[in-house]
Design a protein around this motif. Structure first.
Motif, short mmCIF file in Angstrom:
data_model
loop_
_atom_site.label_atom_id
_atom_site.label_comp_id
_atom_site.label_asym_id
_atom_site.label_seq_id
_atom_site.Cartn_x
_atom_site.Cartn_y
_atom_site.Cartn_z
N TYR A 204 0.84 -1.19 0.00
CA TYR A 204 0.00 0.00 0.00
C TYR A 204 0.88 1.25 0.00
O TYR A 204 1.87 1.27 0.72
CB TYR A 204 -0.89 -0.01 1.25
CG TYR A 204 -1.78 1.19 1.36
CD1 TYR A 204 -3.02 1.20 0.73
CD2 TYR A 204 -1.38 2.31 2.08
CE1 TYR A 204 -3.84 2.32 0.82
CE2 TYR A 204 -2.19 3.43 2.17
CZ TYR A 204 -3.42 3.43 1.53
OH TYR A 204 -4.21 4.53 1.61
N TYR A 229 1.08 -7.76 3.94
CA TYR A 229 -0.31 -8.03 4.33
C TYR A 229 -1.21 -6.79 4.16
O TYR A 229 -2.39 -6.82 4.48
CB TYR A 229 -0.39 -8.56 5.77
CG TYR A 229 0.17 -7.63 6.80
CD1 TYR A 229 -0.59 -6.60 7.34
CD2 TYR A 229 1.48 -7.78 7.23
CE1 TYR A 229 -0.06 -5.74 8.27
CE2 TYR A 229 2.02 -6.91 8.17
CZ TYR A 229 1.23 -5.90 8.69
OH TYR A 229 1.76 -5.04 9.60
N ASN A 230 -0.62 -5.71 3.68
CA ASN A 230 -1.39 -4.50 3.40
C ASN A 230 -1.06 -4.02 2.00
O ASN A 230 0.01 -3.47 1.80
CB ASN A 230 -1.05 -3.42 4.43
CG ASN A 230 -1.83 -2.14 4.19
OD1 ASN A 230 -2.86 -2.16 3.52
ND2 ASN A 230 -1.33 -1.03 4.72
N PRO A 231 -1.91 -4.30 1.00
CA PRO A 231 -3.27 -4.82 1.06
C PRO A 231 -3.33 -6.30 1.47
O PRO A 231 -2.34 -7.02 1.35
CB PRO A 231 -3.77 -4.66 -0.37
CG PRO A 231 -2.53 -4.78 -1.20
CD PRO A 231 -1.45 -4.13 -0.40
N TYR A 232 -4.51 -6.73 1.89
CA TYR A 232 -4.68 -8.10 2.39
C TYR A 232 -4.50 -9.12 1.27
O TYR A 232 -3.97 -10.19 1.48
CB TYR A 232 -6.08 -8.23 3.01
CG TYR A 232 -6.22 -9.45 3.87
CD1 TYR A 232 -5.53 -9.55 5.07
CD2 TYR A 232 -7.06 -10.49 3.50
CE1 TYR A 232 -5.65 -10.68 5.87
CE2 TYR A 232 -7.19 -11.61 4.30
CZ TYR A 232 -6.48 -11.70 5.48
OH TYR A 232 -6.60 -12.80 6.26
N THR A 234 -2.60 -9.00 -2.26
CA THR A 234 -1.76 -8.20 -3.15
C THR A 234 -2.04 -8.59 -4.61
O THR A 234 -2.63 -9.64 -4.90
CB THR A 234 -0.27 -8.45 -2.86
OG1 THR A 234 0.01 -9.84 -3.09
CG2 THR A 234 0.10 -8.07 -1.43
N ASN A 249 -1.00 -14.33 2.53
CA ASN A 249 -0.28 -13.08 2.77
C ASN A 249 0.58 -13.18 4.04
O ASN A 249 0.71 -14.25 4.64
CB ASN A 249 -1.25 -11.90 2.82
CG ASN A 249 -2.15 -11.95 4.04
OD1 ASN A 249 -1.85 -12.58 5.04
ND2 ASN A 249 -3.28 -11.27 3.95
N LEU A 251 0.18 -11.71 7.04
CA LEU A 251 -0.39 -11.36 8.35
C LEU A 251 -0.15 -12.45 9.39
O LEU A 251 0.15 -12.15 10.55
CB LEU A 251 -1.89 -11.06 8.22
CG LEU A 251 -2.51 -10.42 9.47
CD1 LEU A 251 -1.87 -9.07 9.78
CD2 LEU A 251 -4.02 -10.27 9.32
N LYS A 283 -7.30 -8.51 12.36
CA LYS A 283 -8.08 -8.11 11.18
C LYS A 283 -9.03 -6.98 11.53
O LYS A 283 -9.23 -6.07 10.73
CB LYS A 283 -8.84 -9.31 10.62
CG LYS A 283 -7.95 -10.32 9.91
CD LYS A 283 -8.80 -11.42 9.35
CE LYS A 283 -7.98 -12.54 8.81
NZ LYS A 283 -8.81 -13.71 8.47
N LEU A 286 -7.09 -3.86 11.56
CA LEU A 286 -6.73 -3.43 10.19
C LEU A 286 -7.97 -3.11 9.35
O LEU A 286 -7.84 -2.74 8.18
CB LEU A 286 -5.91 -4.52 9.49
CG LEU A 286 -4.50 -4.79 10.02
CD1 LEU A 286 -3.94 -6.07 9.41
CD2 LEU A 286 -3.58 -3.62 9.71
N ILE A 288 -10.15 -5.24 8.14
CA ILE A 288 -10.25 -6.18 7.02
C ILE A 288 -11.55 -6.96 7.16
O ILE A 288 -11.81 -7.56 8.20
CB ILE A 288 -9.05 -7.16 7.01
CG1 ILE A 288 -7.78 -6.41 6.67
CG2 ILE A 288 -9.29 -8.30 6.03
CD1 ILE A 288 -6.53 -7.14 7.05
#
Ligand code: ATR
Length: 290
Positions: A204, A229-232, A234, A249, A251, A283, A286, A288
């Motif tokens: 991100y 993991y950000n974005p959840y 990719t 990912n 996380l 989550k 975040l 998510i």
């Protein structure tokens, strides 16, 4: 929880620290276990790492995590080093001992445990490792420790790939790591690979980027891990899935590096169901929604 005279303190040193998810992990673990422990972030300025480590020890801090940019900078102030952390050259966990802190790296054991929960194996696999920075170098060590069959190390700058391959092959006295340029994936033997994405591409806010955008690459991937993991999900992960592979990912790697640190500090073993509860909390933090 009740803070009293027996409360133990753990924490995170780094700069910046305000976006960390580690307090979610450790405070939830302490609550679940009914342990009198709190975990807090400590912002440390660049030239004060020595004072921070020595001061934490003097204050009877029970354990520390270390994040960017101090994972190597803390090493001179430790009294002992775990072998894996020494090989990796980066420490993310300090464990209190009788005469100072001992340094560990729980990032790689965390990645391994995360992969195991998703039924991924490294042992015997042909691995494509993307990247040649600090993260990729550590993953290369993990692949060696786990006895991957072969590791193709692909990086934008091939010189860096060559340097990492030389160093890691040297430590393990093997020649399993083969450095290549990114575009050289076309020369790889025809088979299905485990791919580990350890570059910063796709993070991100550059969510439309992937280190390799050519569709043909993804036909070769049976399973993939992106350390981001950000974005959840990719772009890299979406492309793997679109070509029939499975993808996870980073996380859970973050979750398990925390759990393993907590286990080292408190000499306990955390149950899988507790890990799953914490993942839900992470989550939520975040934002998510799957
Ligand atoms: P970390 O410590 O997280 O591994 P790093 O050491 O800065 O971070 O490494 C970043 C990695 O992402 C490197 O492999 C880098 O490739 P180079 O060695 O060629 O610089 C890779 N990377 C970053 N931006 C990239 C881009 N736009 N295209 C391809 N690779 C990129």
């Amino acid at each position: 929880m009740k803070i009293n005279g027996k409360t133990r303190t753990c924490g995170l040193i780094g700069n910046p620290v305000e976006h960390t998810l580690s307090p979610v992990i450790h405070n939830h673990l302490a609550k679940t276990e009914n342990r009198n422990l709190v975990y807090v972030p400590f912002l440390v300025e660049k030239d004060r790492v020595k004072e921070a480590v020595e001061g934490a020890y003097a204050l009877n801090i029970h354990g520390l995590n270390v994040t960017v940019p101090y994972k190597s900078a803390v090493i001179p102030y430790l009294t002992e080093m775990d072998k894996l952390a020494e090989n990796i050259g980066a420490v993310n966990t300090l464990v209190r001992t009788e005469n100072g802190f001992k340094g560990y790296n729980t990032d790689m054991p965390g990645l391994l445990r995360a992969m195991e929960t998703e039924n991924y194996t490294i042992k015997g696999e042909s691995v494509i490792l993307l990247g040649a920075g600090g993260a990729a170098r550590a993953v290369a060590m993990l692949c060696m420790e786990q006895e991957a069959k072969e590791i193709f190390l692909l990086n934008r700058s091939v010189e860096k790939a060559m340097a990492v391959a030389k160093e890691v092959n040297g430590i393990y006295k093997e020649n399993k790591i083969i450095p290549m340029a990114l575009s050289d994936y076309r020369k790889l033997p025809e088979r299905k690979y485990l791919a580990i994405q350890a570059t910063s591409v796709g993070l991100y806010p550059n969510i439309r980027d992937a280190v390799i955008l050519e569709e043909a690459f993804y036909d070769r991937i049976a399973a993939a891990v992106d350390l981001i993991y950000n974005p959840y999900e990719t772009r890299f992960m979406s492309m793997v899935k679109a070509h029939g592979g499975k993808a996870m990912n980073g996380l859970k790697m973050l979750l398990y590096q925390g759990i393993i640190a907590y286990e080292l500090w408190n000499e306990v073993k955390i149950l899988e169901e507790t890990a799953e509860e914490i993942l839900i909390k992470m989550k939520e933090e975040l934002k998510i929604h799957e």
